[in-house]
Design an enzyme around this catalytic site. Structure first.
Site, mmCIF file in Angstrom:
data_model
loop_
_atom_site.group_PDB
_atom_site.id
_atom_site.type_symbol
_atom_site.label_atom_id
_atom_site.label_comp_id
_atom_site.label_asym_id
_atom_site.label_seq_id
_atom_site.Cartn_x
_atom_site.Cartn_y
_atom_site.Cartn_z
ATOM 1 N N CYS A 96 0.871 -1.161 0.000
ATOM 2 C CA CYS A 96 0.000 0.000 0.000
ATOM 3 C C CYS A 96 0.912 1.216 0.000
ATOM 4 C CB CYS A 96 -0.925 -0.017 1.217
ATOM 5 S SG CYS A 96 -2.551 0.693 0.871
ATOM 6 N N CYS A 149 -4.402 -0.964 -2.994
ATOM 7 C CA CYS A 149 -5.063 0.256 -3.460
ATOM 8 C C CYS A 149 -4.567 0.568 -4.862
ATOM 9 C CB CYS A 149 -4.797 1.426 -2.520
ATOM 10 S SG CYS A 149 -3.062 1.875 -2.357
#
Length: 260
Positions: free
Chosen positions: A11, A83
């Site tokens: 991330c 993400c």
């Protein structure tokens, strides 16, 4: 013992989503997987991340934010981004195997008070599927799924068959005459639907004297029985009249145990 598969979760800040995934995978299956997390711009582990994990009973020991540079060059069987931004920023890592891109909303930007617990639950569900798919050979998964989702939903697409399946799930077993009374339909129509439910593997029958009883097939996958129970529990009103007619039926046939 076979080598554990190494999984890297990436991330941006390595403060919440990737930390959750690292801790959850260790919790779910540390025997077959080694979990590591890192960030493209690491900060520190968010206290709300630790709170959400601990609330679920997942250990947070050893969780620290790390830079992707700290793991570059290490061999990983899977690199999973959590993400879109990290997926775009993540360059190919030497020694990395399969890349998987997941995208979960950042709980830090959510106004919901339980955002971290919600995100944790979403990641938990995705990881359970990941473990199932990657830890079992395809043949083993196929053998454990005797009834596919497509077959099941085709079979239950008819309203009468859906009602029959839920009534049988409620009562454990029913005969044709009981279903005829409950659904207020003629016997030949009920029999045709029962034959279809039996042919798709959802029901099985047993004869006891002049009566034939139908029950859920004992070898159904757990997800099927769980789905029927959940549907039944959340649709009482939809089935209310059927159940009332069944319970008000006079002279319901007696039963002997299935093992007789």
């Amino acid at each position: 013992m076979s080598r554990r598969k190494r999984v890297l979760f990436l991330c941006v800040a390595n403060s919440s989503r990737s930390q959750m995934a690292e801790a959850l995978l260790r919790h779910l299956d540390s025997e077959h997987f080694e979990a590591v997390s890192a960030g493209t711009a690491p900060t520190q582990v968010d206290p709300r991340t630790r709170e959400a994990l601990e609330h679920l009973g997942v250990s947070t020991a050893g969780l620290v934010s790390k830079s992707i540079e700290q793991v570059t060059g290490e061999p990983f069987d899977y690199v999973i981004t959590l993400c879109d931004k990290s997926a775009l920023e993540c360059l190919s890592l030497p020694g990395a195997g399969e890349y998987i891109a997941w995208n979960f909303a950042d709980p830090a930007t959510s106004p919901q008070p339980d955002a971290y617990r919600r995100t944790l639950q979403e990641i938990h569900e995705r990881l359970r599927m990941f473990v199932l798919i990657t830890s079992k050979p395809a043949s083993a998964i196929a053998q454990s799924a005797s009834l596919s989702p497509v077959e099941l939903f085709k079979c239950l697409a008819d309203e009468t068959r859906a009602r029959i399946a839920l009534l049988v799930s409620l009562e454990q077993e029913l005969c044709v005459c009981e279903l005829t009374a409950a659904l207020d339909q003629v016997q030949p129509k009920i029999s045709r639907h029962l034959a279809l439910l039996r042919s798709c593997g959802l029901l099985e029958d047993r004869r006891n004297g002049q009566w034939v009883y139908y029950r859920l097939h004992p070898q159904l996958p757990a997800w099927v029985t769980d789905m029927l129970k959940t549907t039944l529990a959340n649709n009482v009103e939809w089935l209310r009249q059927d159940v009332q007619r069944l319970w008000q039926m006079r002279d319901r046939p007696g039963r002997k145990p299935a093992c007789d």
